[in-house]
Design a protein around this motif. Structure first.
Motif, mmCIF file in Angstrom:
data_model
loop_
_atom_site.group_PDB
_atom_site.id
_atom_site.type_symbol
_atom_site.label_atom_id
_atom_site.label_comp_id
_atom_site.label_asym_id
_atom_site.label_seq_id
_atom_site.Cartn_x
_atom_site.Cartn_y
_atom_site.Cartn_z
ATOM 1 N N ARG A 164 -38.117 -65.179 84.437
ATOM 2 C CA ARG A 164 -38.584 -66.522 84.802
ATOM 3 C C ARG A 164 -38.038 -66.934 86.167
ATOM 4 N N LEU A 165 -38.861 -67.610 86.916
ATOM 5 C CA LEU A 165 -38.489 -68.061 88.263
ATOM 6 C C LEU A 165 -38.551 -69.580 88.319
ATOM 7 N N PHE A 166 -37.609 -70.170 89.049
ATOM 8 C CA PHE A 166 -37.569 -71.629 89.176
ATOM 9 C C PHE A 166 -37.575 -72.054 90.642
ATOM 10 N N ASP A 218 -33.646 -63.041 77.638
ATOM 11 C CA ASP A 218 -34.245 -64.116 78.440
ATOM 12 C C ASP A 218 -33.587 -64.081 79.811
ATOM 13 N N ILE A 221 -31.958 -67.810 89.398
ATOM 14 C CA ILE A 221 -31.460 -69.164 89.653
ATOM 15 C C ILE A 221 -31.234 -69.347 91.153
ATOM 16 N N ASN A 261 -30.002 -65.106 78.843
ATOM 17 C CA ASN A 261 -29.832 -65.908 77.619
ATOM 18 C C ASN A 261 -29.048 -67.192 77.888
ATOM 19 N N THR A 262 -29.475 -67.899 78.928
ATOM 20 C CA THR A 262 -28.924 -69.218 79.348
ATOM 21 C C THR A 262 -27.440 -69.220 79.694
ATOM 22 N N ASP A 263 -26.930 -68.044 80.135
ATOM 23 C CA ASP A 263 -25.596 -68.029 80.752
ATOM 24 C C ASP A 263 -25.657 -67.240 82.050
ATOM 25 N N TYR A 264 -24.846 -67.655 83.019
ATOM 26 C CA TYR A 264 -24.777 -66.866 84.251
ATOM 27 C C TYR A 264 -24.271 -65.460 83.911
ATOM 28 N N ALA A 271 -29.438 -65.647 85.300
ATOM 29 C CA ALA A 271 -28.972 -66.114 83.991
ATOM 30 C C ALA A 271 -29.607 -65.235 82.921
ATOM 31 N N CYS A 289 -33.543 -65.151 83.820
ATOM 32 C CA CYS A 289 -34.031 -66.170 84.753
ATOM 33 C C CYS A 289 -33.326 -66.013 86.091
#
Lengths: 152, 81, 152, 81
Positions: D6-8, D71, D75, D56-59, D54, D73
């Motif tokens: 995922r890209l933000f 997951d 950042i 799984n929602t951790d750096y 990131a 991403c």
């Protein structure tokens, strides 16, 4: 009014609004609230007494000092006097500034200076008596020890 | 000269009054005045405590010379905030 | 809710109420507000984008860190996302504490940490384009310079 | 394995999409993944900029080994507040 000394309930939202500007990125607000205890004793209520004319003058001096020292334009200070119930707000200092660093520094210094130089006195009322509080920063000064000894 | 010295908070309660009238010599200083007040109201403050004085709504050092009509107030340790 | 990530207008009064206690003498509040200018350019509006799940998790981590480090119990953080008009509030940090010193320290650290670690991004929209802002504490990093070069 | 990355914000705009699907070997690390993303989207970030990831929602550090279903991403430099 950037300086206020009042017997009415303080309104932090209104005071905070005074220092908001579209050119500012930061608003720091300090609320001093009355605590329900002192060294294990339950405080029922507080009485603030002021030397009004001098208190307003000194609050404005502190405000001008801060603005000069930190290069600020938006500084508001409101102090309540008279009877203040537990958990109510006795002091509001609100600082608006372009960046937060000077806002935090100015707000801390404002509260320190207010507690040092403004002729306002707080009396804690307990079930079995009362006590004139001395500035918390001089908690163990001879004067305050004496103040405690003489409280009635 | 006679000066009406205003008392606040702790000092007011210890003195049992708002105002104490003090006679001092012409050319008297703040320090002369507090000496005289202490004589009149011995329980006002312990000897080791310096009584802070405001003259015309500014803090005044002990050497400041008082003038007739000066607004003189004794300032117990402050505790605003 | 001591942590909030929302597209709605932030309500500092409500957030401040969350951290008031009769045992506390101090409430420090930081409001981050959107500024109308950047290096002389007029900012029309801002867009905040978040990696929601991670942002909420990291906000709670920052909150727990602060509570442990400063011995606090009342820390509330709200961050707005989506479109935010000029002069509106994008961030509220409110800290209630018995004494003010730890409140000021914790509040400053909270804002620093939020700007360092929370996956939220701010885009400034100008008349003639836009720019993803990098953290103000890394204002001259290569990444941000590149970000500026690529903004459109 | 294939991962949907995922890209933000800045990275999303530079890539022109929210998600990029990347094939990496089993046992691949975060660093292997960012190398592969850079190959697919050369303008994502200048070579001197480290792409923060990131998992799984951790750096996640660059040596972290990726698992199927992670997951992941990317950042870009954060600017909350």
């Amino acid at each position: 009014m950037m300086i206020e000394l009042t017997e009415d309930t303080l309104n932090p939202e209104k005071i905070t609004e005074l220092v908001r500007r579209d050119t500012n990125g930061s608003v720091i607000t300090f609320l001093g609230t009355t605590r329900d205890n002192f060294e294990g004793k339950t405080v029922l209520t507080l009485e603030y007494e002021a030397f009004d004319e001098m208190a307003v003058k000194k609050l404005e001096e502190v405000r001008q000092e801060l603005m000069a020292e930190f290069g600020l334009e938006q500084v508001a200070i409101s102090h309540r006097i008279g009877t203040v119930g537990i958990g109510e707000i006795s002091l509001v200092v609100a600082i608006g500034s372009p960046h937060r660093k000077e806002g935090f520094n100015a707000c801390q210094k404002a509260v320190d200076r207010i507690k040092e130089v403004i002729p306002i006195w707080k009396k804690e009322v307990y079930q079995d008596g009362s006590r004139w509080v001395a500035c918390e920063d001089h908690e163990f000064s001879p004067e305050q020890a004496s103040g405690q000894g003489h409280s009635h | 000269m006679e000066l009406n010295v205003r008392l606040f908070a702790l000092y007011r309660e210890r003195a049992g009054k708002n105002i104490v009238t003090v006679a001092v010599a012409d050319g008297a200083t703040v320090s002369d005045l507090t000496d005289e007040v202490r004589r009149q109201i011995p329980n006002l403050a312990p000897p080791e405590v310096k009584i802070v004085v405001a003259v015309n709504t500014d803090y005044a050092d002990s050497e400041v010379v008082l003038q007739p009509g000066d607004d003189v107030c004794l300032i117990p340790p402050v505790s605003g905030g």
